[in-house]
Design a protein around this motif. Structure first.
Motif, short mmCIF file in Angstrom:
data_model
loop_
_atom_site.label_atom_id
_atom_site.label_comp_id
_atom_site.label_asym_id
_atom_site.label_seq_id
_atom_site.Cartn_x
_atom_site.Cartn_y
_atom_site.Cartn_z
N TRP A 50 0.83 -1.20 0.00
CA TRP A 50 0.00 0.00 0.00
C TRP A 50 0.87 1.26 0.00
O TRP A 50 0.63 2.19 -0.76
CB TRP A 50 -0.93 0.01 1.22
N PHE A 51 1.89 1.28 0.84
CA PHE A 51 2.76 2.44 0.98
C PHE A 51 3.53 2.71 -0.32
O PHE A 51 3.56 3.85 -0.81
CB PHE A 51 3.71 2.25 2.16
N LYS A 57 2.31 9.39 1.53
CA LYS A 57 1.63 8.39 2.34
C LYS A 57 2.39 8.06 3.63
O LYS A 57 1.93 7.26 4.43
CB LYS A 57 1.47 7.09 1.55
N GLU A 59 3.11 9.51 6.59
CA GLU A 59 2.51 9.70 7.93
C GLU A 59 1.49 8.60 8.22
O GLU A 59 1.47 8.05 9.33
CB GLU A 59 1.87 11.08 8.05
N GLU A 60 0.65 8.29 7.27
CA GLU A 60 -0.34 7.22 7.46
C GLU A 60 0.34 5.87 7.55
O GLU A 60 -0.04 5.02 8.35
CB GLU A 60 -1.37 7.23 6.33
N PHE A 61 1.38 5.67 6.74
CA PHE A 61 2.16 4.43 6.83
C PHE A 61 2.74 4.27 8.23
O PHE A 61 2.65 3.21 8.83
CB PHE A 61 3.29 4.45 5.79
N ARG A 63 1.73 5.52 11.05
CA ARG A 63 0.67 5.23 12.02
C ARG A 63 0.27 3.76 11.95
O ARG A 63 0.19 3.07 12.96
CB ARG A 63 -0.54 6.13 11.78
N ARG A 64 0.04 3.27 10.74
CA ARG A 64 -0.38 1.87 10.57
C ARG A 64 0.73 0.90 10.99
O ARG A 64 0.46 -0.14 11.59
CB ARG A 64 -0.76 1.61 9.11
N ASP A 67 0.89 0.60 14.68
CA ASP A 67 -0.19 -0.29 15.14
C ASP A 67 0.22 -1.75 14.98
O ASP A 67 -0.03 -2.58 15.86
CB ASP A 67 -1.48 -0.02 14.37
N HIS A 99 11.90 8.23 4.44
CA HIS A 99 10.56 7.66 4.42
C HIS A 99 10.64 6.15 4.28
O HIS A 99 10.40 5.61 3.19
CB HIS A 99 9.73 8.26 3.29
#
Length: 111
Positions: A50-51, A57, A59-61, A63-64, A67, A99
């Motif tokens: 996805w990344f 992407k 910041e969302e990467f 975070r995920r 998790d 990144h």
């Protein structure tokens, strides 16, 4: 101390214990370059795909991925290695030095 380094860079005496944190073995890298491969410490294949190493992407990467790390047994192994070796270097294959999963993992371990 935790450092991060691209696995394609030459090893240095101050590098410490080298831990590859990619799910896929980097092309052309000799096994002697790495002390241990913790492929389970890398992001899941789904998240990695996805990344796609697209900086917008990231910041969302991050975070995920954090998790995922919360439920990842490899984190305990990394902490044990840090306790045993003192200085470790998280090795990654990505071309982007800002990144990538090693940046997130280092921050996660230091929190």
């Amino acid at each position: 101390m935790i450092a991060i380094k691209r696995v394609y860079e030459d090893r240095t005496p101050d590098e410490g214990y080298g831990i590859l944190v990619d799910r896929i073995w980097p092309r052309g890298v000799h096994k002697g370059r790495i002390d241990v491969w913790l492929k389970d410490a890398g992001p899941s294949n789904e998240l990695r795909t996805w990344f796609g190493h697209e900086p917008p992407k990231f910041e969302e990467f991050a975070r995920r991925y954090r998790d995922e790390l919360d439920a990842n047994a490899a984190v305990a192994t990394l902490r044990d290695l840090l306790g045993t070796h003192g200085d470790i270097t998280l090795l990654y294959g990505a071309k982007d030095t800002e990144h990538n999963q090693a940046v997130v993992l280092k921050s996660y371990l230091e929190d």
